[in-house]
Design a protein around this motif. Sequence first.
Motif, PDB file in Angstrom:
ATOM      1  N   PHE A  49      43.620 148.701  43.035  1.00  0.00           N
ATOM      2  CA  PHE A  49      45.480 147.462  42.917  1.00  0.00           C
ATOM      3  C   PHE A  49      45.511 146.601  41.776  1.00  0.00           C
ATOM      4  CE2 PHE A  49      42.215 145.798  45.540  1.00  0.00           C
ATOM      5  CZ  PHE A  49      42.105 143.944  44.993  1.00  0.00           C
ATOM      6  N   ILE A  50      46.466 146.330  41.674  1.00  0.00           N
ATOM      7  CA  ILE A  50      47.232 145.663  41.051  1.00  0.00           C
ATOM      8  C   ILE A  50      48.198 144.472  41.833  1.00  0.00           C
ATOM      9  CG2 ILE A  50      47.950 144.202  39.076  1.00  0.00           C
ATOM     10  CD1 ILE A  50      46.736 147.251  37.913  1.00  0.00           C
ATOM     11  N   ASN A  51      48.521 143.582  42.173  1.00  0.00           N
ATOM     12  CA  ASN A  51      48.971 142.819  42.842  1.00  0.00           C
ATOM     13  C   ASN A  51      50.213 141.874  42.210  1.00  0.00           C
ATOM     14  OD1 ASN A  51      47.909 144.841  44.909  1.00  0.00           O
ATOM     15  ND2 ASN A  51      46.975 142.737  45.997  1.00  0.00           N
ATOM     16  N   SER A  52      50.082 141.779  41.348  1.00  0.00           N
ATOM     17  CA  SER A  52      50.874 140.835  40.518  1.00  0.00           C
ATOM     18  C   SER A  52      51.870 141.395  39.509  1.00  0.00           C
ATOM     19  CB  SER A  52      49.830 140.466  39.047  1.00  0.00           C
ATOM     20  OG  SER A  52      48.621 140.121  40.408  1.00  0.00           O
ATOM     21  N   LEU A  53      52.155 140.275  39.091  1.00  0.00           N
ATOM     22  CA  LEU A  53      53.794 140.557  38.252  1.00  0.00           C
ATOM     23  C   LEU A  53      53.936 139.843  36.521  1.00  0.00           C
ATOM     24  CD1 LEU A  53      56.411 139.719  40.644  1.00  0.00           C
ATOM     25  CD2 LEU A  53      56.075 142.226  39.836  1.00  0.00           C
ATOM     26  N   GLY A  54      52.652 139.527  36.663  1.00  0.00           N
ATOM     27  CA  GLY A  54      52.394 138.241  35.338  1.00  0.00           C
ATOM     28  C   GLY A  54      51.540 139.394  33.617  1.00  0.00           C
ATOM     29  N   THR A  55      51.774 139.889  32.795  1.00  0.00           N
ATOM     30  CA  THR A  55      51.540 140.387  31.659  1.00  0.00           C
ATOM     31  C   THR A  55      49.137 140.030  31.928  1.00  0.00           C
ATOM     32  OG1 THR A  55      51.759 138.653  29.688  1.00  0.00           O
ATOM     33  CG2 THR A  55      52.808 140.459  30.352  1.00  0.00           C
ATOM     34  N   GLY A  56      49.536 138.884  32.287  1.00  0.00           N
ATOM     35  CA  GLY A  56      48.090 138.351  31.828  1.00  0.00           C
ATOM     36  C   GLY A  56      47.283 138.581  33.517  1.00  0.00           C
ATOM     37  N   CYS A  57      47.819 139.210  34.247  1.00  0.00           N
ATOM     38  CA  CYS A  57      47.023 139.449  35.806  1.00  0.00           C
ATOM     39  C   CYS A  57      47.120 140.815  34.972  1.00  0.00           C
ATOM     40  CB  CYS A  57      48.047 139.468  36.790  1.00  0.00           C
ATOM     41  SG  CYS A  57      48.986 137.624  36.531  1.00  0.00           S
ATOM     42  N   ALA A  58      46.965 141.192  35.012  1.00  0.00           N
ATOM     43  CA  ALA A  58      46.581 142.869  34.309  1.00  0.00           C
ATOM     44  C   ALA A  58      44.914 142.817  33.609  1.00  0.00           C
ATOM     45  CB  ALA A  58      47.387 143.561  32.781  1.00  0.00           C
ATOM     46  N   VAL A  59      44.367 144.054  34.836  1.00  0.00           N
ATOM     47  CA  VAL A  59      43.129 144.661  34.879  1.00  0.00           C
ATOM     48  C   VAL A  59      42.060 144.131  33.824  1.00  0.00           C
ATOM     49  CG1 VAL A  59      41.410 146.539  35.264  1.00  0.00           C
ATOM     50  CG2 VAL A  59      43.233 146.155  36.840  1.00  0.00           C
ATOM     51  N   PRO A  94      55.819 138.119  27.355  1.00  0.00           N
ATOM     52  CA  PRO A  94      54.993 139.693  26.236  1.00  0.00           C
ATOM     53  C   PRO A  94      53.893 138.987  26.673  1.00  0.00           C
ATOM     54  CG  PRO A  94      57.121 138.750  25.640  1.00  0.00           C
ATOM     55  CD  PRO A  94      57.005 137.760  26.778  1.00  0.00           C
ATOM     56  N   ASP A  95      52.953 139.545  26.730  1.00  0.00           N
ATOM     57  CA  ASP A  95      51.291 139.496  26.807  1.00  0.00           C
ATOM     58  C   ASP A  95      51.233 138.244  24.900  1.00  0.00           C
ATOM     59  OD1 ASP A  95      48.179 139.780  25.583  1.00  0.00           O
ATOM     60  OD2 ASP A  95      48.234 140.408  28.008  1.00  0.00           O
ATOM     61  N   PRO A  96      50.744 136.969  24.728  1.00  0.00           N
ATOM     62  CA  PRO A  96      50.702 136.516  23.566  1.00  0.00           C
ATOM     63  C   PRO A  96      49.416 137.495  22.617  1.00  0.00           C
ATOM     64  CG  PRO A  96      49.452 135.608  25.134  1.00  0.00           C
ATOM     65  CD  PRO A  96      49.493 136.574  25.682  1.00  0.00           C
ATOM     66  N   ASP A  99      45.457 149.706  33.194  1.00  0.00           N
ATOM     67  CA  ASP A  99      46.959 148.385  33.592  1.00  0.00           C
ATOM     68  C   ASP A  99      47.619 149.983  33.997  1.00  0.00           C
ATOM     69  OD1 ASP A  99      44.788 146.555  32.958  1.00  0.00           O
ATOM     70  OD2 ASP A  99      46.163 146.708  30.783  1.00  0.00           O
ATOM     71  N   HIS A 100      47.584 150.510  35.081  1.00  0.00           N
ATOM     72  CA  HIS A 100      48.188 151.297  35.542  1.00  0.00           C
ATOM     73  C   HIS A 100      50.005 150.800  35.536  1.00  0.00           C
ATOM     74  CE1 HIS A 100      47.654 150.366  39.471  1.00  0.00           C
ATOM     75  NE2 HIS A 100      46.650 150.589  39.506  1.00  0.00           N
ATOM     76  N   LEU A 101      50.364 149.006  35.695  1.00  0.00           N
ATOM     77  CA  LEU A 101      51.435 148.731  36.081  1.00  0.00           C
ATOM     78  C   LEU A 101      52.169 149.033  34.447  1.00  0.00           C
ATOM     79  CD1 LEU A 101      51.000 146.213  38.233  1.00  0.00           C
ATOM     80  CD2 LEU A 101      51.741 148.450  39.264  1.00  0.00           C
ATOM     81  N   GLY A 102      51.917 148.897  33.159  1.00  0.00           N
ATOM     82  CA  GLY A 102      53.159 149.374  32.777  1.00  0.00           C
ATOM     83  C   GLY A 102      53.266 147.733  32.193  1.00  0.00           C
ATOM     84  N   PRO A 103      53.522 148.016  30.910  1.00  0.00           N
ATOM     85  CA  PRO A 103      53.713 146.390  30.186  1.00  0.00           C
ATOM     86  C   PRO A 103      54.686 145.671  30.739  1.00  0.00           C
ATOM     87  CG  PRO A 103      55.095 148.227  29.104  1.00  0.00           C
ATOM     88  CD  PRO A 103      54.147 148.789  29.964  1.00  0.00           C
ATOM     89  N   GLN A 104      55.769 146.118  31.028  1.00  0.00           N
ATOM     90  CA  GLN A 104      57.107 145.236  32.233  1.00  0.00           C
ATOM     91  C   GLN A 104      56.545 144.438  33.389  1.00  0.00           C
ATOM     92  OE1 GLN A 104      58.790 144.197  30.535  1.00  0.00           O
ATOM     93  NE2 GLN A 104      59.449 145.453  29.216  1.00  0.00           N
TER      94      GLN A 104
END
Length: 400
Positions: free
Chosen positions: A110-120, A34-36, A152-157
């Motif tokens: 484009f968002i090529n990531s899995l970690g919440t800290g990688c959101a735009v 989860p995002d801290p 942040d179009h990949l959502g919270p997960q």
Amino acid sequence: MRSGLAHVFGVFGGVALALLLATPASAGPLYPQPDPDPFYAAPADLAEHPPGDVLDVRGMPPLPLFPGASVTLVKFRSTNSHGEPIAAVTTVLTPAGHRPDGPMLSYQHFINSLGTGCAVSHTLYNSDLNLTATTPMLNAVLQQGWSVALPDHLGPQMALGAARLGGQIVLDGIRAVKRLPALAVQNGPVVMAGYSGGGLATAWAAALQPSYATELQIAGAAIGGVPANLVTMARALGFDPHPAFGLAMATATGLEREYPDQVPISAYLNPRGFAVRDAIANSCTNSILATGANSSAREFVTSTSIFDSPEARSVVEANSLELYAGVPEMPMFEWHSPSDPLIPVDAIINTDRRWCEAGVRLDTLRVSAPEHLSAAAQGAPAVLGWLDGRVRGEPAPVNC
């Protein structure tokens, strides 16, 4: 070259489909930490809010990338792929001297990531987000007095690969920004744009608007380099090693997060597969690429059965734009390289043809760039001109 690969395979990674296996799941998905920052947390009364409701607002430090623009984070209520409420975030850039009800561009990076800290909303403030091709375009519209929203179009997960989810988040982000009086865009024209994975989220937003956000008036959307069919990409790539396999694995992980019952990938990973999955579960683009470079699905799964599961196949099809029956009601601009080696160009052409036959006001451009990344920059001037015409209310050109 690495950046170009990241564009497409960070969104789909056709090899990822090889991980969608048929046997019942025995291990659950690995969700991101989860995002801290408590700003990103969903409120207890989330379900009581309608889609697009503003949940929280925060002013942010200025960004050197966008001189003179103020930065605002907006948290809002959106909806996941199963109709359940989620909290999402968009970053709004407001230019200096912004006039009330000026235009707004929702730009999907484009968002090529899995970690919440990688959101735009996070990576705008660090070096992981590659804005080389887009910063000039965004600064051009800011200088014209337009506001810019970057969702942040990949959502919270961080559900990489769940393209339909991205479209819903984009639409709800526009709703939320227009509902904030302080941002002064309530009655101004809205346009959308994006390239590669961001183009896909934009395209889904345009196609879903007639059913998901009927009240929104959007003047047009520009989409480029769209990977329009996951199934086609999977068939083309198969099980061969690829320099961007880490992002293919990340896409499979993202789909499992959004569809844990239909895409039980984790149940069929071997020990090496679990090690890679765990290593990338909270990573951004560069780390994911390095972890899985030149690997293949065969190395990480206990079976190579690929189309045995109708449930998994239905998820992949449901997130393939070419196969979605709905069409946009707004004008559209679409551009790509006809020689792009990383995306199924036939899927784009088929989608364009179907939209034209349905009466969509579609303007298309085939750029001469020979590969994926350079096509984004080569199409940018035409995109800017087309978006400006929509904001000005000019008739949308059609070249079907």
